[in-house]
Design a protein around this motif. Structure first.
Motif, PDB file in Angstrom:
ATOM      1  N   GLU A  11       0.839  -1.200   0.000  1.00  9.55           N
ATOM      2  CA  GLU A  11       0.000   0.000   0.000  1.00  9.55           C
ATOM      3  C   GLU A  11       0.868   1.242   0.000  1.00  9.55           C
ATOM      4  O   GLU A  11       2.001   1.225   0.469  1.00  9.55           O
ATOM      5  CB  GLU A  11      -0.930  -0.004   1.213  1.00  9.55           C
ATOM      6  CG  GLU A  11      -1.904  -1.166   1.231  1.00  9.55           C
ATOM      7  CD  GLU A  11      -2.673  -1.259   2.534  1.00  9.55           C
ATOM      8  OE1 GLU A  11      -3.872  -1.567   2.479  1.00  9.55           O
ATOM      9  OE2 GLU A  11      -2.057  -1.042   3.599  1.00  9.55           O
ATOM     10  N   GLY A  12       0.312   2.314  -0.531  1.00 10.76           N
ATOM     11  CA  GLY A  12       1.050   3.564  -0.559  1.00 10.76           C
ATOM     12  C   GLY A  12       0.293   4.623  -1.330  1.00 10.76           C
ATOM     13  O   GLY A  12      -0.940   4.658  -1.319  1.00 10.76           O
ATOM     14  N   THR A  13       1.053   5.490  -2.016  1.00  6.23           N
ATOM     15  CA  THR A  13       0.477   6.618  -2.742  1.00  6.23           C
ATOM     16  C   THR A  13       0.823   6.501  -4.219  1.00  6.23           C
ATOM     17  O   THR A  13       1.952   6.164  -4.576  1.00  6.23           O
ATOM     18  CB  THR A  13       1.016   7.948  -2.198  1.00  6.23           C
ATOM     19  OG1 THR A  13       0.722   8.024  -0.794  1.00  6.23           O
ATOM     20  CG2 THR A  13       0.374   9.127  -2.911  1.00  6.23           C
TER      21      THR A  13
ATOM     22  N   PRO B  14      -4.419   7.178  -2.779  1.00  2.00           N
ATOM     23  CA  PRO B  14      -3.887   5.923  -2.267  1.00  2.00           C
ATOM     24  C   PRO B  14      -3.983   4.801  -3.293  1.00  2.00           C
ATOM     25  O   PRO B  14      -4.896   4.782  -4.127  1.00  2.00           O
ATOM     26  CB  PRO B  14      -4.772   5.638  -1.047  1.00  2.00           C
ATOM     27  CG  PRO B  14      -6.030   6.392  -1.295  1.00  2.00           C
ATOM     28  CD  PRO B  14      -5.656   7.599  -2.085  1.00  2.00           C
TER      29      PRO B  14
ATOM     30  N   ASP C  68      14.783   2.179  -5.351  1.00  2.00           N
ATOM     31  CA  ASP C  68      14.736   2.219  -3.881  1.00  2.00           C
ATOM     32  C   ASP C  68      14.128   0.941  -3.302  1.00  2.00           C
ATOM     33  O   ASP C  68      13.094   0.953  -2.624  1.00  2.00           O
ATOM     34  CB  ASP C  68      13.937   3.444  -3.406  1.00  2.00           C
ATOM     35  CG  ASP C  68      14.525   4.748  -3.918  1.00  2.00           C
ATOM     36  OD1 ASP C  68      15.733   4.779  -4.209  1.00  2.00           O
ATOM     37  OD2 ASP C  68      13.768   5.735  -4.036  1.00  2.00           O
TER      38      ASP C  68
ATOM     39  N   THR D  74      10.371   0.411  -3.755  1.00  2.00           N
ATOM     40  CA  THR D  74       9.416   1.303  -3.103  1.00  2.00           C
ATOM     41  C   THR D  74       8.962   2.423  -4.034  1.00  2.00           C
ATOM     42  O   THR D  74       8.059   3.181  -3.686  1.00  2.00           O
ATOM     43  CB  THR D  74      10.025   1.933  -1.837  1.00  2.00           C
ATOM     44  OG1 THR D  74      11.191   2.691  -2.204  1.00  2.00           O
ATOM     45  CG2 THR D  74      10.420   0.849  -0.849  1.00  2.00           C
ATOM     46  N   ARG D  75       9.581   2.505  -5.213  1.00  2.00           N
ATOM     47  CA  ARG D  75       9.164   3.524  -6.185  1.00  2.00           C
ATOM     48  C   ARG D  75       9.165   2.912  -7.580  1.00  2.00           C
ATOM     49  O   ARG D  75      10.187   2.413  -8.043  1.00  2.00           O
ATOM     50  CB  ARG D  75      10.099   4.737  -6.112  1.00  2.00           C
ATOM     51  CG  ARG D  75       9.663   5.912  -6.974  1.00  2.00           C
ATOM     52  CD  ARG D  75      10.327   7.210  -6.464  1.00  2.00           C
ATOM     53  NE  ARG D  75      11.758   7.062  -6.308  1.00  2.00           N
ATOM     54  CZ  ARG D  75      12.643   7.332  -7.279  1.00  2.00           C
ATOM     55  NH1 ARG D  75      12.239   7.758  -8.459  1.00  2.00           N
ATOM     56  NH2 ARG D  75      13.943   7.177  -7.055  1.00  2.00           N
TER      57      ARG D  75
ATOM     58  N   TYR E 175       4.177   5.038  -8.499  1.00  2.97           N
ATOM     59  CA  TYR E 175       3.689   4.376  -7.296  1.00  2.97           C
ATOM     60  C   TYR E 175       4.782   4.407  -6.224  1.00  2.97           C
ATOM     61  O   TYR E 175       5.937   4.075  -6.499  1.00  2.97           O
ATOM     62  CB  TYR E 175       3.323   2.915  -7.588  1.00  2.97           C
ATOM     63  CG  TYR E 175       2.329   2.740  -8.719  1.00  2.97           C
ATOM     64  CD1 TYR E 175       0.963   2.831  -8.487  1.00  2.97           C
ATOM     65  CD2 TYR E 175       2.762   2.491 -10.022  1.00  2.97           C
ATOM     66  CE1 TYR E 175       0.048   2.670  -9.517  1.00  2.97           C
ATOM     67  CE2 TYR E 175       1.862   2.330 -11.058  1.00  2.97           C
ATOM     68  CZ  TYR E 175       0.509   2.418 -10.811  1.00  2.97           C
ATOM     69  OH  TYR E 175      -0.391   2.270 -11.836  1.00  2.97           O
ATOM     70  N   THR E 176       4.416   4.788  -5.029  1.00  2.87           N
ATOM     71  CA  THR E 176       5.336   4.794  -3.896  1.00  2.87           C
ATOM     72  C   THR E 176       4.799   3.850  -2.827  1.00  2.87           C
ATOM     73  O   THR E 176       3.702   4.057  -2.284  1.00  2.87           O
ATOM     74  CB  THR E 176       5.488   6.208  -3.303  1.00  2.87           C
ATOM     75  OG1 THR E 176       5.953   7.091  -4.337  1.00  2.87           O
ATOM     76  CG2 THR E 176       6.487   6.200  -2.164  1.00  2.87           C
ATOM     77  N   VAL E 177       5.557   2.794  -2.525  1.00  2.00           N
ATOM     78  CA  VAL E 177       5.154   1.807  -1.520  1.00  2.00           C
ATOM     79  C   VAL E 177       5.565   2.304  -0.143  1.00  2.00           C
ATOM     80  O   VAL E 177       6.721   2.662   0.092  1.00  2.00           O
ATOM     81  CB  VAL E 177       5.801   0.439  -1.805  1.00  2.00           C
ATOM     82  CG1 VAL E 177       5.439  -0.564  -0.705  1.00  2.00           C
ATOM     83  CG2 VAL E 177       5.356  -0.084  -3.166  1.00  2.00           C
ATOM     84  N   GLU E 178       4.604   2.330   0.781  1.00  2.00           N
ATOM     85  CA  GLU E 178       4.860   2.824   2.126  1.00  2.00           C
ATOM     86  C   GLU E 178       4.764   1.738   3.190  1.00  2.00           C
ATOM     87  O   GLU E 178       5.388   1.846   4.255  1.00  2.00           O
ATOM     88  CB  GLU E 178       3.870   3.959   2.447  1.00  2.00           C
ATOM     89  CG  GLU E 178       4.039   5.155   1.505  1.00  2.00           C
ATOM     90  CD  GLU E 178       2.852   6.103   1.539  1.00  2.00           C
ATOM     91  OE1 GLU E 178       1.872   5.800   2.269  1.00  2.00           O
ATOM     92  OE2 GLU E 178       2.881   7.125   0.828  1.00  2.00           O
ATOM     93  N   ARG E 179       4.021   0.693   2.921  1.00  2.00           N
ATOM     94  CA  ARG E 179       3.872  -0.393   3.895  1.00  2.00           C
ATOM     95  C   ARG E 179       3.443  -1.663   3.152  1.00  2.00           C
ATOM     96  O   ARG E 179       2.810  -1.597   2.103  1.00  2.00           O
ATOM     97  CB  ARG E 179       2.842  -0.044   4.976  1.00  2.00           C
ATOM     98  CG  ARG E 179       1.497   0.348   4.420  1.00  2.00           C
ATOM     99  CD  ARG E 179       0.621   1.054   5.443  1.00  2.00           C
ATOM    100  NE  ARG E 179      -0.571   1.621   4.763  1.00  2.00           N
ATOM    101  CZ  ARG E 179      -0.587   2.819   4.190  1.00  2.00           C
ATOM    102  NH1 ARG E 179       0.500   3.589   4.211  1.00  2.00           N
ATOM    103  NH2 ARG E 179      -1.682   3.265   3.606  1.00  2.00           N
TER     104      ARG E 179
END
Length: 457
Positions: free
Chosen positions: A22-24, A33, A156, A167-168, A181-185
């Motif tokens: 999940e992320g932004t 999201p 990253d 993560t990106r 997409y940026t992964v946050e968790r």
């Protein structure tokens, strides 16, 4: 490839867990999201909750997309394989046993290895994967074809729940960003929903008091022209084009309507790839049909107006066709729009229609191929146009003395006579086919053999 498996989280994935990242996301310049759920067996579902978000997924049998209007559709052919590969590479799915993808080392340097990626059961699909040798991580995924050059970058990397993920992730077409997409968790789950959504958007209505027949005009090239109303204003001629995956509006028409730019998307046409502003309008009306709050992409239509001999202000296609049954008789300059399922001429036989990148695709046969896939393209003034990869694969130019013909001011074609063509239960003798000599998207599409256009229809 063995080196890649070690950091890819194979141990966590082998536990049969469902992984949820999940992320932004920033899609077409609008943010919100996002969630990506996936399983080692290839299933996935990616959702983006933004103003112009697009959801995609694969349930193990069926690929699907829900477009920015909320319209669900199946995705097939190379489009499905590409969507699966974009998820399979960063998640390690493509390294799992049973993966449909193959990889062959093409070249290697001190820092990177480049793999040619194919797919079992598909002679047409191909992509290129660039791997960072020191880190053992995928860096770039590239596909060249009918949608231009699409590039996915992975940056990253980090370990979440034993799974190594970038993560990106950035997706671009022709150098123009489509999504980021940026992964946050990340979490592991006991189950996930990969099923295709079935609910169609409630955004279209038919007025029973308005005739189904829509007035048609013809350009000097033969293209079909209509006069829709956008936000209640009749702007002038729009091209009615079954090959238009999105609705198009000119900059002048957008200014006249005082539209506010919502975002930006890459737009691929025979003129190249451009960063197209995206607008949302209140309503699009064509004949008895009203589509509420559709999106339009802006495009420079001056070259088309010059070729057509009449000023055109936009293009309508998929947004109308996805919400209606359209009956077109090209020879009679006639178009009728009915509600879905509302057209049943006596004695007519329906045939399967495939949607590939939101273009209608039908099966046709000719001496060199049976049941070949052709786009049904009202935006092509030619009768039969072969795509470059299939001309080469079928050897259609072998032994022929090619005489180039100027089709447009910047495009040349070779004439390819075809003895016969079978389409929709009809056999056409002595069909004049063409092959574009200039290798430009979308006429270099690998998944479909060619286009069937106005002259034949």
């Amino acid at each position: 490839l063995a080196q890649l498996k070690r950091p890819a989280g194979a141990r966590a994935l082998s536990a049969q867990a469902h992984v949820v990242a999940e992320g932004t996301a920033v899609y077409a310049g609008t943010s919100g999201p996002f969630q990506l759920a996936f399983h080692r067996d290839g299933r996935f579902a990616r959702t983006v909750d933004s103003e112009i978000g697009v959801d995609t997924g694969f349930d193990g049998r069926t690929g699907w997309r829900v477009d920015w209007s909320g319209m669900p559709q199946q995705i097939v052919l190379d489009e499905l394989l590409w969507e699966r590969l974009m998820v399979a590479v960063p998640t390690g799915q493509w390294l799992s046993r049973g993966s449909p993808f193959t990889a062959t080392l093409e070249r290697e340097s001190a820092d990177e290895a480049v793999y040619a990626v194919g797919a079992r059961g598909s002679d047409a699909f191909s992509a290129e994967l660039v791997v960072d040798l020191a880190a053992g991580q995928p860096r770039r995924l590239i596909q060249r074809g009918g949608r231009g050059q699409e590039t996915v970058t992975f940056d990253d990397h980090a370990v979440f729940e034993g799974v190594w993920l970038p993560t990106r992730v950035t997706v671009s077409t022709g150098g123009v960003e489509r999504a980021r997409y940026t992964v946050e968790r990340v979490r592991l789950a006991g189950a996930a929903d990969y099923a295709m959504p079935r609910q169609r958007p409630d955004d279209a209505a038919f007025d029973p008091d308005v005739p189904a027949r829509v007035a048609l005009g013809r350009a000097a090239t033969g293209h079909l022209l209509v006069k829709p109303r956008v936000n209640g204003v009749e702007l002038g001629w729009f091209v009615f084009d079954s090959g238009a995956a999105v609705s198009i509006i000119s900059a002048e028409a957008a200014a006249r309507l005082d539209l506010d730019q919502l975002g930006q998307l890459p737009l691929v046409s025979i003129l190249g790839t451009e960063a197209a502003p995206v607008y949302r309008v209140d309503a699009l009306e064509l004949g008895p049909l009203t589509v509420r709050r559709p999106l339009f992409l802006q495009m420079n239509l001056a070259p088309f107006s010059a070729a057509f001999g009449v000023e055109v202000h936009g293009i309508v296609g998929y947004d109308v066709l996805a919400r209606s049954t359209a009956a077109v008789e090209v020879a009679r300059d006639a178009l009728w729009l009915y509600p879905p399922g509302g057209y049943a001429p006596p004695g007519a036989r329906w045939e399967a229609l495939i949607l590939d990148t939101q273009h209608p695709v039908v099966r046709a046969s000719f001496p060199q191929a049976r049941d070949a896939l052709f786009r049904l393209d009202l935006g092509s003034h030619l009768g039969l146009l072969f795509h470059t990869p299939w001309v080469e694969r079928l050897g259609l130019l072998e032994g022929k003395n090619v005489e180039p013909v100027q089709i447009t001011p910047n495009m040349r074609a070779a004439v390819l006579p075809v003895d016969w063509l079978e389409l929709g239960g009809r056999r056409f003798e002595g069909v004049q086919g063409f092959h574009m000599l200039d290798d430009v998207p979308p006429l270099n599409d690998r998944a479909t053999t060619g286009n069937i256009g106005l002259q034949l229809l």
